[in-house]
Design a protein around this motif. Sequence first.
Motif, PDB file in Angstrom:
ATOM      1  N   ASN A 171      50.814  33.584  -8.599  1.00 50.87           N
ATOM      2  CA  ASN A 171      50.582  32.968  -7.278  1.00 50.87           C
ATOM      3  C   ASN A 171      51.256  31.614  -7.105  1.00 50.87           C
ATOM      4  N   TRP A 172      52.358  31.365  -7.799  1.00 47.12           N
ATOM      5  CA  TRP A 172      53.113  30.133  -7.577  1.00 47.12           C
ATOM      6  C   TRP A 172      54.205  30.374  -6.534  1.00 47.12           C
ATOM      7  N   PRO A 173      54.506  29.369  -5.690  1.00 46.14           N
ATOM      8  CA  PRO A 173      55.642  29.491  -4.767  1.00 46.14           C
ATOM      9  C   PRO A 173      56.969  29.544  -5.514  1.00 46.14           C
ATOM     10  N   LEU A 174      58.017  29.867  -4.782  1.00 45.45           N
ATOM     11  CA  LEU A 174      59.325  30.121  -5.390  1.00 45.45           C
ATOM     12  C   LEU A 174      59.870  28.936  -6.176  1.00 45.45           C
ATOM     13  N   GLU A 175      59.934  27.755  -5.573  1.00 44.54           N
ATOM     14  CA  GLU A 175      60.590  26.631  -6.255  1.00 44.54           C
ATOM     15  C   GLU A 175      59.798  26.132  -7.467  1.00 44.54           C
ATOM     16  N   PRO A 176      58.476  25.985  -7.397  1.00 43.88           N
ATOM     17  CA  PRO A 176      57.734  25.680  -8.623  1.00 43.88           C
ATOM     18  C   PRO A 176      57.918  26.748  -9.691  1.00 43.88           C
ATOM     19  N   LEU A 177      57.991  28.009  -9.287  1.00 42.50           N
ATOM     20  CA  LEU A 177      58.239  29.073 -10.258  1.00 42.50           C
ATOM     21  C   LEU A 177      59.591  28.886 -10.919  1.00 42.50           C
ATOM     22  N   ARG A 178      60.597  28.561 -10.145  1.00 36.24           N
ATOM     23  CA  ARG A 178      61.931  28.344 -10.705  1.00 36.24           C
ATOM     24  C   ARG A 178      61.901  27.218 -11.743  1.00 36.24           C
ATOM     25  N   TYR A 183      61.589  25.171 -17.420  1.00 39.18           N
ATOM     26  CA  TYR A 183      60.849  24.320 -18.356  1.00 39.18           C
ATOM     27  C   TYR A 183      60.418  25.128 -19.580  1.00 39.18           C
ATOM     28  N   LEU A 184      59.820  26.270 -19.356  1.00 39.81           N
ATOM     29  CA  LEU A 184      59.322  27.072 -20.476  1.00 39.81           C
ATOM     30  C   LEU A 184      60.455  27.544 -21.372  1.00 39.81           C
ATOM     31  N   ARG A 185      61.587  27.888 -20.774  1.00 37.64           N
ATOM     32  CA  ARG A 185      62.729  28.316 -21.584  1.00 37.64           C
ATOM     33  C   ARG A 185      63.234  27.166 -22.457  1.00 37.64           C
ATOM     34  N   ARG A 186      63.287  25.974 -21.894  1.00 40.89           N
ATOM     35  CA  ARG A 186      63.753  24.807 -22.675  1.00 40.89           C
ATOM     36  C   ARG A 186      62.817  24.524 -23.841  1.00 40.89           C
ATOM     37  N   HIS A 187      61.548  24.886 -23.691  1.00 38.25           N
ATOM     38  CA  HIS A 187      60.565  24.602 -24.739  1.00 38.25           C
ATOM     39  C   HIS A 187      60.280  25.829 -25.612  1.00 38.25           C
ATOM     40  N   ASP A 188      61.190  26.788 -25.559  1.00 35.00           N
ATOM     41  CA  ASP A 188      61.166  27.957 -26.457  1.00 35.00           C
ATOM     42  C   ASP A 188      59.920  28.818 -26.313  1.00 35.00           C
ATOM     43  N   VAL A 189      59.319  28.787 -25.122  1.00 34.39           N
ATOM     44  CA  VAL A 189      58.216  29.703 -24.812  1.00 34.39           C
ATOM     45  C   VAL A 189      58.559  30.343 -23.468  1.00 34.39           C
ATOM     46  N   GLN A 212      63.304  38.842  -6.731  1.00 38.24           N
ATOM     47  CA  GLN A 212      64.721  38.711  -7.079  1.00 38.24           C
ATOM     48  C   GLN A 212      64.924  37.661  -8.173  1.00 38.24           C
ATOM     49  N   LEU A 213      64.242  36.520  -8.065  1.00 38.05           N
ATOM     50  CA  LEU A 213      64.350  35.484  -9.086  1.00 38.05           C
ATOM     51  C   LEU A 213      63.892  36.020 -10.436  1.00 38.05           C
TER      52      LEU A 213
END
Length: 313
Positions: A171-178, A183-189, A212-213
């Motif tokens: 239930n997060w909007p598009l830009e916060p989800l992006r 962020y999670l990818r940079r922190h290896d999770v 799509q994202l």
Amino acid sequence: MSNYLAKDDRYDSGMQYERCGRSGVLLPKVSLGLWHNFGGVDPYERSRNIIRYAFDHGITHFDLANNYGPPYGSAEETFGRVMEQDLRPYRDELFISTKAGYDMWPGPYGNWGSRKYLTASLDQSLRRMHLDYVDLFYSHRYDPNTPLDETLQTLVDVVRQGKALYVGISNWPLEPLRHGIEYLRRHDVPLLIYQGKLNMLHRQPIEEGILQLCREEGVGFIAFSPLAQGLLTDRYLQGIPRDSRMAKEKFLRPDMLTPELLAQLKVWNAEAQAGQQTLAAKALRWILSQEGVTSVLVGASSTEQLAKNLQCI
């Protein structure tokens, strides 16, 4: 002591499994959600039978949240009882998710997305379900007043602490989800999955670009409310039954069943019948046909209802 033995053919009963984004996880195309019908107000043996029926028919993913009930927490307690009585020997075959983000307990630390709330909530969920870890822990909703990085770092930390194997966002909007994906990818999770409301009447995840994202970023997508709280079944084609959610104004209001909507439902129902299927099966198949959808969450108030929903596979 339970004498339950899972069926030997549970993985040969027709269930199909889909890779979740670009992860190693395969999820059943139909997952069982415990939002309704598994709380403390519901008959325990009925809930238990539904959960066992699901596992016996290849459903390995069980979706919960801290405040599912009613009362809050009781769906997790029900699942914890079934885990202790029946499913403990099969723990490594199960994929169990829970969430935190909505109202759970009084005061300023029982809601939204702070580190304190998310951490305390997951600890409580593990106790209620008699688990050492969950397979998936979600941030259940976007919190506009807590820094996103505080919420996201908490998701990273619960994985590093061994309390969850994967994390999700719901239930997060598009830009916060992006931002969350990055962020999670940079922190290896890396983000495993996004959970959003998607059905033939509610197509916002498609229209807003969320699906799509997820496809582009290798994130899975799981749809909740696939039957629009029962609208996308044959339940309301001849009016509003007295014992229905709409009659009780529970998540549905009578004024939602407009003449235009009823006409559309009847068209879809005729198309479903022409294909020798139910309207519900047509609605579930529509979701699963969308590129990027990993799984659909169905609820059930009986094993018979769950069996009907499994016909979409």
